[in-house]
Design a protein around this motif. Structure first.
Motif, PDB file in Angstrom:
ATOM      1  N   VAL A  91       0.843  -1.208   0.000  1.00  9.42           N
ATOM      2  CA  VAL A  91       0.000   0.000   0.000  1.00  9.42           C
ATOM      3  C   VAL A  91       0.874   1.252   0.000  1.00  9.42           C
ATOM      4  N   THR A  92       1.947   1.216   0.817  1.00  4.96           N
ATOM      5  CA  THR A  92       2.857   2.367   0.866  1.00  4.96           C
ATOM      6  C   THR A  92       3.516   2.598  -0.482  1.00  4.96           C
ATOM      7  N   ILE A  93       3.964   1.483  -1.102  1.00  4.12           N
ATOM      8  CA  ILE A  93       4.600   1.589  -2.419  1.00  4.12           C
ATOM      9  C   ILE A  93       3.618   2.140  -3.446  1.00  4.12           C
ATOM     10  N   GLU A  94       2.391   1.613  -3.424  1.00  2.00           N
ATOM     11  CA  GLU A  94       1.385   2.097  -4.366  1.00  2.00           C
ATOM     12  C   GLU A  94       1.100   3.579  -4.146  1.00  2.00           C
ATOM     13  N   THR A  95       1.035   3.974  -2.866  1.00  2.00           N
ATOM     14  CA  THR A  95       0.806   5.390  -2.556  1.00  2.00           C
ATOM     15  C   THR A  95       1.965   6.247  -3.055  1.00  2.00           C
ATOM     16  N   ASN A  96       3.187   5.784  -2.765  1.00  2.00           N
ATOM     17  CA  ASN A  96       4.365   6.525  -3.237  1.00  2.00           C
ATOM     18  C   ASN A  96       4.418   6.580  -4.758  1.00  2.00           C
ATOM     19  N   LEU A  97       4.015   5.449  -5.385  1.00  2.00           N
ATOM     20  CA  LEU A  97       4.019   5.408  -6.847  1.00  2.00           C
ATOM     21  C   LEU A  97       3.028   6.410  -7.423  1.00  2.00           C
ATOM     22  N   LEU A  98       1.855   6.465  -6.808  1.00  2.00           N
ATOM     23  CA  LEU A  98       0.855   7.435  -7.267  1.00  2.00           C
ATOM     24  C   LEU A  98       1.361   8.863  -7.080  1.00  2.00           C
ATOM     25  N   GLU A  99       2.003   9.097  -5.922  1.00  2.00           N
ATOM     26  CA  GLU A  99       2.553  10.430  -5.670  1.00  2.00           C
ATOM     27  C   GLU A  99       3.659  10.748  -6.671  1.00  2.00           C
TER      28      GLU A  99
END
Length: 247
Positions: A82-90
């Motif tokens: 989830v953190t990676i996906e969030t960072n990726l989106l950011e």
């Protein structure tokens, strides 16, 4: 006789009873031994059962702990995903902003460069027009008009490629006006500033003529000797060589 028979019969019965009693004792003892073995087996089976249950419980506990550990790991992995996906989106959002800003900067830069190029073309055209007008005045003998025009080019556009040409024609104006001192200085400046320029040969030749007009023949010969060495085969060098042969 009858008593004797009865005695015998009684004796036989006694023997048989004695044998049966003995057999009964033996069977009872065997049964006890068998029961003891059965009890031992039961005890062993109970112990094994307890050990199996204990091992099963231990294995179950280990499995429970493993499942719990795996669940913790899975939860941590899910959190990281989830953190990676969030960072990726950011990051994608930032990249989009960067791309947008880069595109905007590129557009403005292209517009600026285009405007600068257009301004440079207009500037070069203005310089060329001013040069052509001054040269036209020179060709027509209007030296007093041509001179300030060439000087304006040098003053206003010092980085133009026509500056050296303007300086050359200023020297020619001084020569045409028979202002030999200014012509001498102007041609010497040309030779010093542009030793490999297109006008070096003609400048050396004209400087020799300046000295000749002032009857400074030694200076003329030195300049023309330099002309022959520096510009062998040039039209100016051939004129000088013919003149020397004619003398």
């Amino acid at each position: 006789m009858k008593k004797c028979c009865l005695f015998v019969i009684a004796f036989v019965l006694l023997v048989k009873l004695t044998g049966c009693s003995h057999m009964t004792v033996l069977r009872t003892q065997e049964l006890r031994e068998i029961q003891a073995k059965i009890d031992t087996l039961n005890n062993d089976m109970e112990s094994m059962k307890k050990e199996i249950i204990a091992e099963h419980n231990k294995t179950s506990e280990m499995l429970r702990l493993l499942r719990a550990d795996q669940q913790v790991r899975f939860n941590e992995l899910d959190r990281k995903i989830v953190t990676i996906e969030t960072n990726l989106l950011e990051s994608q959002s930032r990249l989009s902003n960067i791309d947008r800003k880069t595109a905007e900067f590129t557009r403005k830069l292209e517009e600026k460069l285009s405007a600068e190029a257009e301004a440079e073309r207009a500037r070069e055209q203005e310089i060329e027009n001013l040069f052509k007008l001054s040269k036209r005045d020179f060709d027509a003998g209007r030296y007093d008009i041509a001179l300030p025009g060439f000087k304006d080019i040098i003053k206003q556009y010092p980085d133009s490629h026509l500056v050296s040409e303007a300086e050359y024609w200023i020297a020619e104006i001084y020569y045409a006006q028979r202002d030999y001192q200014k012509a001498e200085q102007a041609f010497m400046d040309l030779i010093r500033k542009y030793p490999d320029g297109e006008r070096i040969c003609v400048s050396l030749y004209k400087l020799g003529l300046v000295y000749e007009r002032q009857e400074m023949f030694q200076s003329r010969d030195m300049v023309w000797e330099n002309l022959i060495k520096q510009c062998p085969g040039s039209q100016e060098a051939q004129v000088v060589e013919n003149q020397i042969e004619g003398e």
